[in-house]
Design an enzyme around this catalytic site. Structure first.
Site, short mmCIF file in Angstrom:
data_model
loop_
_atom_site.label_atom_id
_atom_site.label_comp_id
_atom_site.label_asym_id
_atom_site.label_seq_id
_atom_site.Cartn_x
_atom_site.Cartn_y
_atom_site.Cartn_z
N LYS A 1 11.97 5.85 -25.08
CA LYS A 1 10.97 5.12 -24.29
C LYS A 1 9.85 4.69 -25.21
CE LYS A 1 10.37 4.13 -19.83
NZ LYS A 1 11.42 3.99 -18.81
P1 NAD Z 1 6.24 -3.20 -11.68
O1 NAD Z 1 5.13 -3.35 -12.63
O2 NAD Z 1 7.12 -4.36 -11.38
O3 NAD Z 1 5.70 -2.67 -10.26
C1 NAD Z 1 4.85 -1.58 -10.12
C2 NAD Z 1 4.21 -1.67 -8.75
O4 NAD Z 1 3.47 -0.47 -8.48
C3 NAD Z 1 3.22 -2.83 -8.59
O5 NAD Z 1 3.41 -3.42 -7.31
C4 NAD Z 1 1.85 -2.13 -8.64
O6 NAD Z 1 0.85 -2.84 -7.93
C5 NAD Z 1 2.21 -0.84 -7.96
N1 NAD Z 1 1.24 0.25 -8.21
C6 NAD Z 1 0.64 0.62 -9.36
N2 NAD Z 1 -0.19 1.66 -9.13
C7 NAD Z 1 -0.10 1.93 -7.81
C8 NAD Z 1 -0.72 2.87 -6.95
N3 NAD Z 1 -1.60 3.74 -7.42
N4 NAD Z 1 -0.38 2.87 -5.65
C9 NAD Z 1 0.51 1.97 -5.17
N5 NAD Z 1 1.11 1.06 -5.91
C10 NAD Z 1 0.82 1.03 -7.22
O7 NAD Z 1 7.11 -1.98 -12.22
P2 NAD Z 1 8.60 -1.58 -11.85
O8 NAD Z 1 9.50 -2.10 -12.91
O9 NAD Z 1 8.87 -1.86 -10.42
O10 NAD Z 1 8.52 0.00 -12.07
C11 NAD Z 1 8.01 0.88 -11.06
C12 NAD Z 1 8.52 2.26 -11.36
O11 NAD Z 1 9.95 2.21 -11.40
C13 NAD Z 1 8.06 2.85 -12.70
O12 NAD Z 1 7.93 4.25 -12.55
C14 NAD Z 1 9.24 2.54 -13.61
O13 NAD Z 1 9.30 3.44 -14.71
C15 NAD Z 1 10.38 2.76 -12.64
N6 NAD Z 1 11.62 2.14 -13.05
C16 NAD Z 1 11.73 0.79 -13.20
C17 NAD Z 1 12.93 0.27 -13.62
C18 NAD Z 1 13.15 -1.21 -13.75
O14 NAD Z 1 14.27 -1.62 -14.12
N7 NAD Z 1 12.18 -2.05 -13.44
C19 NAD Z 1 14.01 1.10 -13.90
C20 NAD Z 1 13.88 2.47 -13.72
C21 NAD Z 1 12.65 2.98 -13.29
#
Ligand code: NAD
Length: 417
Positions: free
Chosen positions: A106
């Site tokens: 990561k």
């Molecule tokens: P992203 O940036 O697209 O979305 C994150 C969302 O969370 C946004 O809508 C943001 O406004 C919201 N957010 C941030 N702080 C917040 C809070 N305190 N309360 C409520 N909402 C809040 O990111 P993503 O890619 O969707 O990733 C989200 C999670 O999923 C992370 O933990 C990431 O590690 C995990 N993840 C993502 C992927 C992927 O392929 N995108 C894969 C595995 C895990």
């Protein structure tokens, strides 16, 4: 977010919890609680006004016993060395639990990308790619998108690497745009696996996901796609939120319309006639399924005591602290752990890499079919471990499966004198 639990300590606790169900030698288990190496470096880049700025950046390579290190790159002010170490460990266990032949890695930069122009972000990303160049490679370490990074950043990293190496190597990074060697289905893959994991859990509990009420915290890539696909399965998405707050409507939302509203206005708030709620209120709503899809530590032990959902499917990495897990076990709340529920992202990243290596590209239908097979088989493996070893929760069962696989690979490689 909830308390400030150190995510790396949470990871180590999760490994210890699973270790109690395995007879792994302590020296080997210790290997699995710490990364093999961490790059911590300066990135100095030029701002549009000609001045220079220096920020800290990290890449942790946690474990490579099962294949190349694999994991995303995050741009967020909360990025720390320990956070990156934890996230790299979760990647190693995630790849193992879904049996994708990768280790875990990561990376991250401690910035808020909203503070920079696109050209500044490009210079910063290329500076990071230059620092990463000796570490990454199609067979070494393969980054991907994470919070606040996407196809654009992946394309810049690929281009920098290929230019410096004087080669073409699309498999050096995944999550690319389609015309740059990306895969069909990659953007939706994480949300898709969350929806599949939720469906499997409801089936296993002899409940129907059709008609189940659902709350989703975080409405980015993972959360918004999970919401739409759970809606397609008949679930009723009654609350969603982002960093600026949440909305609630007991009649349910059209998740795609909420996503379009957020794309237009920048927030889910203000959608239709929905009532506003705080993130804390959303997390404690009386719903059948809760999907935390924001960041780590969303639910700590205190908040877990007020959680009323029956099932939690973790779209985010590490949204529950270990003491939240303990409270939820007592309440018979089933938690589908991140390392399985959100593994669709890395699984389709693996499919992207396979396609890059073969220079032969699959249809979206094939990607989705293969993903469904991987997630349902991994779910069965986790539930088998849960029932056979009588673990306290599904998370420990998933870690037992994953640790077993990594330890086997390590043992089979043998130990050099
Ligand atoms: P992203 O940036 O697209 O979305 C994150 C969302 O969370 C946004 O809508 C943001 O406004 C919201 N957010 C941030 N702080 C917040 C809070 N305190 N309360 C409520 N909402 C809040 O990111 P993503 O890619 O969707 O990733 C989200 C999670 O999923 C992370 O933990 C990431 O590690 C995990 N993840 C993502 C992927 C992927 O392929 N995108 C894969 C595995 C895990």
């Amino acid at each position: 977010m909830g308390d400030q639990a150190n995510p790396f300590e949470s990871l180590q606790e999760q490994v210890d919890d699973a270790g109690a169900y395995l007879d792994t030698a302590p020296g080997v288990l210790d290997r699995l609680k710490n990364p093999e190496r961490v790059l911590e470096t300066n990135l100095t880049f030029e701002l549009d006004d000609g001045s220079l700025e220096t920020v800290r950046a990290y890449r942790s390579q946690f474990n490579g016993d099962r294949g190349p290190y694999k994991g995303g790159i995050r741009y967020h002010p909360g990025v720390t060395r320990d956070e990156v170490k934890a996230l790299s460990g979760w990647m190693a266990y995630k790849c193992a639990v879904v049996d994708v032949p990768y280790g875990g890695g990561k990376g991250g930069i401690a910035i808020d990308p909203a503070d920079y122009s696109e050209t500044e972000l490009e210079r910063l990303t290329r500076a990071f790619a230059t620092e990463l160049r000796p570490l990454i490679g199609e067979d070494r370490d393969i980054p991907a998108p994470d919070v606040n990074t996407g196809q654009r950043e992946m394309n810049w990293i690929k281009d920098t690497y290929e230019t410096l190496e004087n080669t073409t190597a699309p498999g050096v990074i995944t999550g690319k745009a389609l015309d740059s060697g990306g895969s069909e289905g990659r953007v939706e893959a994480t949300g898709r696996s969350v929806a599949l994991a939720a469906r499997e859990t409801f089936d296993w509990l002899d409940r129907d996901i059709a008609g189940a009420t659902v709350a989703v915290q975080g409405y980015g890539n993972a959360g918004s796609v999970a919401a739409a696909l759970i809606d397609d399965l008949g679930g009723d998405v009654v609350a969603v939120s982002d960093s600026s707050g949440g909305i609630h409507d007991s009649d349910g939302f059209d998740p795609r319309a909420v996503k379009a509203h957020k794309a237009e206005t920048g927030a889910v708030g203000g959608y239709g006639d929905a009532e506003s709620i705080t993130n804390e209120a959303l997390l404690t709503l009386d719903v059948d399924l809760l999907v935390p899809a924001a960041l780590e530590n969303a639910i700590n032990g205190d908040l877990a005591a007020d959680v009323r959902a029956d099932v939690i499917a973790e779209a985010a990495n590490g949204p529950l602290t270990p003491d939240a897990d303990e409270v939820l076990v007592e309440k018979d709340t089933y938690v589908v752990p991140d390392i399985l529920a959100n593994a669709g992202g890395v699984t389709v990243s693996y499919f992207e890499w396979v396609q890059n290596r073969q220079r032969f590209y699959w249809t979206e239908e094939r990607v989705n079919e293969e993903l469904e097979r991987v997630i349902t088989e991994a779910f069965e493996g986790m539930v088998d471990a849960y029932e056979a070893r009588d673990t306290p929760n599904l998370r420990t069962a998933a870690y037992v499966v994953a640790i077993d696989r990594i330890v086997d690979a390590y043992g089979q490689a043998g130990n050099w004198p």
